[in-house]
Design a protein around this motif. Structure first.
Motif, PDB file in Angstrom:
ATOM      1  N   ALA A   6      -0.830 -73.326  -7.537  1.00  0.00           N
ATOM      2  CA  ALA A   6      -1.587 -72.434  -6.651  1.00  0.00           C
ATOM      3  C   ALA A   6      -2.982 -72.155  -7.192  1.00  0.00           C
ATOM      4  O   ALA A   6      -3.794 -71.531  -6.525  1.00  0.00           O
ATOM      5  CB  ALA A   6      -0.833 -71.127  -6.473  1.00  0.00           C
ATOM      6  N   GLY A   7      -3.237 -72.591  -8.444  1.00  0.00           N
ATOM      7  CA  GLY A   7      -4.531 -72.306  -9.055  1.00  0.00           C
ATOM      8  C   GLY A   7      -4.610 -70.897  -9.605  1.00  0.00           C
ATOM      9  O   GLY A   7      -5.700 -70.390  -9.883  1.00  0.00           O
ATOM     10  N   LEU A   8      -3.465 -70.233  -9.764  1.00  0.00           N
ATOM     11  CA  LEU A   8      -3.464 -68.852 -10.266  1.00  0.00           C
ATOM     12  C   LEU A   8      -3.275 -68.790 -11.780  1.00  0.00           C
ATOM     13  O   LEU A   8      -3.405 -67.733 -12.377  1.00  0.00           O
ATOM     14  CB  LEU A   8      -2.360 -68.045  -9.573  1.00  0.00           C
ATOM     15  CG  LEU A   8      -2.549 -67.827  -8.070  1.00  0.00           C
ATOM     16  CD1 LEU A   8      -1.302 -67.210  -7.448  1.00  0.00           C
ATOM     17  CD2 LEU A   8      -3.756 -66.956  -7.788  1.00  0.00           C
ATOM     18  N   ILE A  45      -3.641 -81.216 -12.178  1.00  0.00           N
ATOM     19  CA  ILE A  45      -2.930 -81.031 -10.918  1.00  0.00           C
ATOM     20  C   ILE A  45      -3.922 -81.311  -9.805  1.00  0.00           C
ATOM     21  O   ILE A  45      -5.043 -80.786  -9.801  1.00  0.00           O
ATOM     22  CB  ILE A  45      -2.361 -79.599 -10.784  1.00  0.00           C
ATOM     23  CG1 ILE A  45      -1.280 -79.353 -11.839  1.00  0.00           C
ATOM     24  CG2 ILE A  45      -1.771 -79.392  -9.385  1.00  0.00           C
ATOM     25  CD1 ILE A  45      -0.685 -77.961 -11.830  1.00  0.00           C
ATOM     26  N   ASN A  46      -3.514 -82.198  -8.893  1.00  0.00           N
ATOM     27  CA  ASN A  46      -4.341 -82.480  -7.718  1.00  0.00           C
ATOM     28  C   ASN A  46      -3.563 -82.103  -6.478  1.00  0.00           C
ATOM     29  O   ASN A  46      -2.371 -82.376  -6.386  1.00  0.00           O
ATOM     30  CB  ASN A  46      -4.694 -83.963  -7.641  1.00  0.00           C
ATOM     31  CG  ASN A  46      -5.777 -84.318  -8.636  1.00  0.00           C
ATOM     32  OD1 ASN A  46      -6.931 -83.955  -8.459  1.00  0.00           O
ATOM     33  ND2 ASN A  46      -5.385 -84.999  -9.697  1.00  0.00           N
ATOM     34  N   GLY A  65      -8.934 -73.492  -9.565  1.00  0.00           N
ATOM     35  CA  GLY A  65      -8.899 -72.040  -9.374  1.00  0.00           C
ATOM     36  C   GLY A  65      -8.093 -71.783  -8.122  1.00  0.00           C
ATOM     37  O   GLY A  65      -7.577 -72.736  -7.531  1.00  0.00           O
ATOM     38  N   PRO A  66      -7.961 -70.519  -7.715  1.00  0.00           N
ATOM     39  CA  PRO A  66      -7.198 -70.243  -6.499  1.00  0.00           C
ATOM     40  C   PRO A  66      -7.766 -71.047  -5.321  1.00  0.00           C
ATOM     41  O   PRO A  66      -8.961 -70.994  -5.066  1.00  0.00           O
ATOM     42  CB  PRO A  66      -7.413 -68.746  -6.286  1.00  0.00           C
ATOM     43  CG  PRO A  66      -7.757 -68.209  -7.617  1.00  0.00           C
ATOM     44  CD  PRO A  66      -8.495 -69.299  -8.325  1.00  0.00           C
ATOM     45  N   SER A 124      -4.824 -65.378  -4.489  1.00  0.00           N
ATOM     46  CA  SER A 124      -4.475 -66.622  -3.820  1.00  0.00           C
ATOM     47  C   SER A 124      -5.155 -66.756  -2.454  1.00  0.00           C
ATOM     48  O   SER A 124      -5.567 -67.844  -2.065  1.00  0.00           O
ATOM     49  CB  SER A 124      -2.955 -66.704  -3.690  1.00  0.00           C
ATOM     50  OG  SER A 124      -2.595 -67.547  -2.653  1.00  0.00           O
ATOM     51  N   VAL A 125      -5.268 -65.660  -1.718  1.00  0.00           N
ATOM     52  CA  VAL A 125      -5.943 -65.753  -0.416  1.00  0.00           C
ATOM     53  C   VAL A 125      -7.467 -65.634  -0.570  1.00  0.00           C
ATOM     54  O   VAL A 125      -8.187 -65.647   0.418  1.00  0.00           O
ATOM     55  CB  VAL A 125      -5.433 -64.712   0.611  1.00  0.00           C
ATOM     56  CG1 VAL A 125      -3.958 -64.914   0.881  1.00  0.00           C
ATOM     57  CG2 VAL A 125      -5.721 -63.292   0.169  1.00  0.00           C
ATOM     58  N   GLY A 126      -7.932 -65.535  -1.804  1.00  0.00           N
ATOM     59  CA  GLY A 126      -9.374 -65.553  -2.067  1.00  0.00           C
ATOM     60  C   GLY A 126     -10.039 -64.200  -1.967  1.00  0.00           C
ATOM     61  O   GLY A 126     -11.239 -64.111  -1.696  1.00  0.00           O
TER      62      GLY A 126
END
Lengths: 265, 263
Positions: free
Chosen positions: A55-57, A65-66, A74-75, B165-167
């Motif tokens: 998730a980029g978190l 990771i692609n 990033g998120p 996550s939703v920015g």
């Protein structure tokens, strides 16, 4: 070879003041577009960490990771995410909670309101749009959070043990609801669980992870056709797959055995 | 008392909630009257309820006048300490550097017995209301700040992950998630602040003022008019309650918004 989600030799090391913990150690796998893949493993094995990295978190210590051909750094906004707890905002109505990502991303509200209403209908919450979370049951709250994850039509859906806080019957219902949703929207999905039956019932493929430091030890294709019904769970094939997976997990659980062997060799 | 025993009584259940405390209060006041009369205590030393009741009609206008002044100052101090408390809480929450720099100092500052500073405020700011309002703010902003800060940290890790996550930006997260989560906490701090603000203003008036209930008490006491002192104390109780009702009502409104009208 790379899939829609491609995880390539990902490592994650946490450094605390006292020591370093290797949470994920060289995990690699691919998820094709529209595929539903479960990550199965014992609690605390780093599977949630892996999901958060997708998730980029969470940052990666090494590896790549692609998602959809771009590196996750990033998120990324085109992700629908679900947690074990529903994370609904208690002062917002069902509809407002579902539209929360739309509001944050300042997307056109009218367009997404129609989609939100369609999703509410789809998960069987018609008539509940103006209720507040405290007026809903645990299962209904998780239905709302599925709708919220899908409202912006993200390209991947990441779920971190979303039903593990629910009772067994509600959990079965939620599994059926999720099957319907994935048949209808065909989202590329990663689903973390420690329930073997749930993983087999829902997935096209099941990845088995070891205890920390986690790595993927098995990649099992689930042969059942879609749409599936609950009767799939009664077939000999289903139970055979479950037994095989249980064997894999129990083998991995043998404490220190593989480690000792490696040291001896 | 168990519900079964309540039902077995000789009055409807809901009447007890009114009757019993009233009865107890009447007994205390009666006992007070009886003790003062039978021991022949002078009203200058310790007035009986009847002494107060006789003094009250003549000074009711005065009491309203002085209560208005004290109440106005307390209200202003209360509102300002809420604003300052919330502003500080936001600053300490948003910036880690500000938190590191100021939070330990604010806690140490809380240990200072601030009542000892009250005379200094007259020295610094004179006899005007500014001095009493400043002192009242000093003793009442802290509970607001502390409880709002803990409220702003109430949003759980997964909700904050969802926001990222939703920015959501830092400000969007604050506005849409952290501030609403902090509201119930803010109100519990505000209720403490309402009490403290009234105490602060009266403390200031006891030290130096030319109006207000604290000033009235000091003047009546120096003239040996003890029943008037006690009447003013009763007026002070009523005033404190009125200021306290403000955050209680605001909290009820916020709760309706949180939980929904039919919830």
């Amino acid at each position: 070879m790379s899939g829609f989600i491609s995880v390539d030799t990902v490592r994650k090391i946490y450094r605390t003041r006292k020591d370093t913990i290797e949470a994920v150690s060289g995990a690699s796998f691919n998820v094709e577009q529209g595929e539903f893949v479960s990550i199965l493993g014992p609690s605390g094995c780093g599977k949630s960490t892996l999901l958060m990295m997708c998730a980029g978190l969470e940052g990666l210590t090494s590896g790549h990771i692609n998602v959809a051909g771009t590196k996750v750094e990033g998120p990324r906004q085109s992700v629908g995410i679900m947690f074990q707890d529903n994370t609904l905002l208690p002062w917002k109505t069902v509809l407002e909670n579902i539209l929360f990502p739309v509001r944050i991303q300042k997307k056109p509200m009218e367009h997404y309101r129609a989609r939100a209403e369609e999703l509410i209908e789809m998960v069987g919450l018609r008539g509940f749009a103006d209720k507040k979370p405290h007026q809903l049951s645990g299962g209904m709250k998780q239905r709302v959070s599925i709708c919220r994850a899908l409202v912006t039509d993200p390209d991947i859906l990441l779920m971190d043990e979303p039903f593990s806080a629910l009772d067994a019957m509600t959990r079965d219902e939620m599994n059926d609801a999720l099957l319907d949703i994935s048949d209808r929207y065909k989202k590329t999905s990663l689903f973390v669980t420690h329930s073997i039956r749930e993983a087999v019932y829902l997935s096209d493929r099941v990845l088995v992870m070891t205890r920390r430091p986690a790595t993927v030890v098995a990649d099992i294709r689930i042969p059942f056709q879609r749409p599936r019904g609950r009767d799939v769970g009664d077939t000999a094939k289903f139970n055979e797959i479950c037994a095989h997976l249980r064997g894999l997990i129990e083998h991995e659980r043998t404490p220190g055995w593989t480690g000792q062997m490696a040291r001896a060799g | 008392m168990s519900p079964d025993r309540m039902k077995a009584g000789w009055l409807p259940e809901n009447v007890y909630a009114v009757v019993l405390p009233s009865l107890a209060a009447i007994m205390v006041v009666g006992g007070w009257q009886y003790a003062v009369t039978s021991f022949q205590i002078s009203p200058v030393i310790f007035p009986a309820p009847l002494d107060m009741a006789m003094a009250a009609p003549g000074i009711i206008g005065d009491l309203f006048h002085h209560a208005g002044i004290t109440g106005g100052e307390a209200l202003l101090a209360f509102v300002l300490s809420c604003l300052i408390g919330v502003a500080l809480a936001l600053m300490l929450t948003v910036s880690d550097a500000v938190f590191e720099a100021f939070y330990p100092n604010l806690v140490v500052f809380q240990i200072v017995p601030k009542i000892a500073l009250a005379p200094m405020f007259t020295f610094w700011l004179g006899i005007a209301s500014t001095s009493r309002i400043s002192y009242a703010i000093l003793i009442s902003f802290f509970p607001v700040m502390l409880s709002t800060m803990s409220g702003l940290k109430r949003a759980d890790a997964n909700t904050l992950r969802l926001c990222r996550s939703v920015g959501a930006s830092k400000w969007q997260t604050l506005l849409h998630v952290q501030i609403p989560y902090a509201l119930p906490y803010f109100f519990s701090g505000a209720k403490v602040a309402a009490t403290m603000a009234t105490i602060g203003v009266v403390t200031g008036e006891l030290i130096s003022a030319n109006a207000g209930l604290g000033f009235y008490i000091i003047r009546a006491q120096s003239l040996g008019q003890t029943p008037k002192v006690f009447c003013a104390i009763v007026a002070l109780c009523v005033l404190g309650l009125l200021v306290y009702i403000l955050p209680v009502r605001a909290e009820a409104m916020a709760r309706r918004w949180w939980r929904g009208g039919n919830g």
